[in-house]
Structure formats: structure tokens, C-alpha cells
Design a protein around this motif. Structure first.
Motif, mmCIF file in Angstrom:
data_model
loop_
_atom_site.group_PDB
_atom_site.id
_atom_site.type_symbol
_atom_site.label_atom_id
_atom_site.label_comp_id
_atom_site.label_asym_id
_atom_site.label_seq_id
_atom_site.Cartn_x
_atom_site.Cartn_y
_atom_site.Cartn_z
ATOM 1 N N ARG A 4 0.801 -1.547 -0.114
ATOM 2 C CA ARG A 4 0.363 -0.309 -0.016
ATOM 3 C C ARG A 4 0.777 1.373 -0.068
ATOM 4 N NH1 ARG A 4 -2.639 -1.386 6.174
ATOM 5 N NH2 ARG A 4 -2.768 -2.856 5.002
ATOM 6 N N LEU A 46 -7.683 6.952 1.083
ATOM 7 C CA LEU A 46 -7.676 7.265 1.978
ATOM 8 C C LEU A 46 -6.695 8.263 2.900
ATOM 9 C CD1 LEU A 46 -5.385 4.599 0.903
ATOM 10 C CD2 LEU A 46 -7.042 3.874 2.067
ATOM 11 N N ARG A 153 -8.603 -0.708 -5.731
ATOM 12 C CA ARG A 153 -9.205 -2.016 -5.719
ATOM 13 C C ARG A 153 -9.105 -3.581 -5.885
ATOM 14 N NH1 ARG A 153 -15.945 0.436 -7.237
ATOM 15 N NH2 ARG A 153 -15.395 1.345 -5.457
ATOM 16 N N SER A 156 -5.962 -4.365 -3.387
ATOM 17 C CA SER A 156 -6.557 -4.136 -2.056
ATOM 18 C C SER A 156 -6.042 -3.166 -1.328
ATOM 19 C CB SER A 156 -6.906 -5.750 -1.271
ATOM 20 O OG SER A 156 -7.429 -6.785 -2.457
ATOM 21 N N THR A 158 -6.053 -0.711 1.857
ATOM 22 C CA THR A 158 -6.756 0.513 2.659
ATOM 23 C C THR A 158 -6.215 1.038 3.885
ATOM 24 O OG1 THR A 158 -6.644 -1.837 4.491
ATOM 25 C CG2 THR A 158 -9.146 -1.316 2.613
#
Length: 158
Positions: A4, A46, A153, A156, A158
Motif C-alpha cells: 500500500r 485514504l 481495488r 486491496s 486500505t
């Protein structure tokens, strides 16, 4: 965890590269605010990961790459991201086209802030051509939104 961070950092690096890539003089006038658009997406998607601190550091990088006085772009980006972070829950419910209008307003605020600070430090004068990137930032928002959302997406994040 690393995934991420690396996606966010790599998208910001790509935005920085797009911000400084050489363009012909006629086209450079319309260059969108790539860094602001990418920061805006990540701040709305985010807000706990991309915030005013990230905007400040990215603004310092823009100042170094563009060659302006340190802090000019940092101030503009930090204020815009602060406004987004304070209202991200409301902005998420807007359609992409309504978000594009908000991005246009933030882009105009960003340009006016950077102009104002540069005007205080040097003898530059306002020209209407200075606001063309506002329109192009609004136009590219739906595509940047779609691309970054699809990436977020699929991985994934987050």
C-alpha cells in the motif's frame, strides 16, 4: 503493508514526473496539476494514510523540481489537502463530475496561493493564462480517479 505504501509513493512519483516533463510552450500553458490531482484522490480515498504531512513533503519535492522558493508549493498543497481531509466524507458521496468541480476549485485556490506567495517574494504580475491548468485538472480528474480507484481495488489497498 509495503504494497500500500509503494503504490501511493509510486503514483506520487509518476505525478511528479508528469509535472516536470518538458512540453512545448504552447502546450505547457495547459499542463494539469498532476500532483494536486493524485494527492486529492489519495486524500479522499485514504485520508488516514495521505494527509497534510504527505502534501507538505510532496510540495517540497515540487519546489525542488520546479526550482521555486522552498515552501511555495508546500503551502498550496497543504492547504488544499487540509480542506479535502476535513471534508472527505462529504466529497466521497459526490459524483465524479461534482468532484471534478471541487478539484477545479481547489486547483484555482492552489494557483492563487502560489501566485500570491510568489508575488510577495518577487515582482510577478497576475495573468489570466495562469489559471488554464484549472480547466485541464478538472478534465483529467475522472480518468485519474478511475485509474487510481481501479488500482486501489485490485491491490486491496486500505
Amino acid at each position: 503493508m509495503r504494497k500500500r505504501h509503494s503504490v501511493i509513493v509510486s503514483s506520487l512519483i509518476i505525478a511528479l514526473v508528469l509535472q516536470i516533463v518538458p512540453l512545448p510552450i504552447q502546450v505547457d500553458l495547459y499542463r494539469p496539476d498532476w500532483v494536486l490531482v493524485v494527492l486529492s484522490y489519495w486524500c479522499m480515498a485514504l485520508p488516514h494514510r495521505v494527509n497534510v504531512g504527505i502534501a507538505f513533503v510532496t510540495g517540497i519535492a515540487v519546489d525542488i523540481l520546479v526550482g521555486t522558493t522552498l515552501g511555495i508549493h508546500s503551502l498550496g498543497l497543504s492547504i488544499c489537502v487540509y480542506i479535502l481531509a476535513a471534508n472527505y466524507q462529504r466529497l466521497r458521496n459526490y459524483s465524479v463530475w461534482q468532484q471534478a468541480i471541487v478539484i477545479g476549485l481547489l486547483s484555482s485556490l492552489y494557483h492563487l496561493l502560489t501566485f500570491w506567495v510568489q508575488h510577495l517574494l518577487t515582482d510577478i504580475y497576475f495573468q489570466v493564462d495562469y489559471l488554464w491548468p484549472v480547466l485541464t485538472s478538472m478534465v483529467i480528474w475522472p480518468w485519474v480517479f478511475w485509474l487510481l480507484r481501479k488500482t486501489r481495488r485490485q491491490l486491496s489497498i486500505t
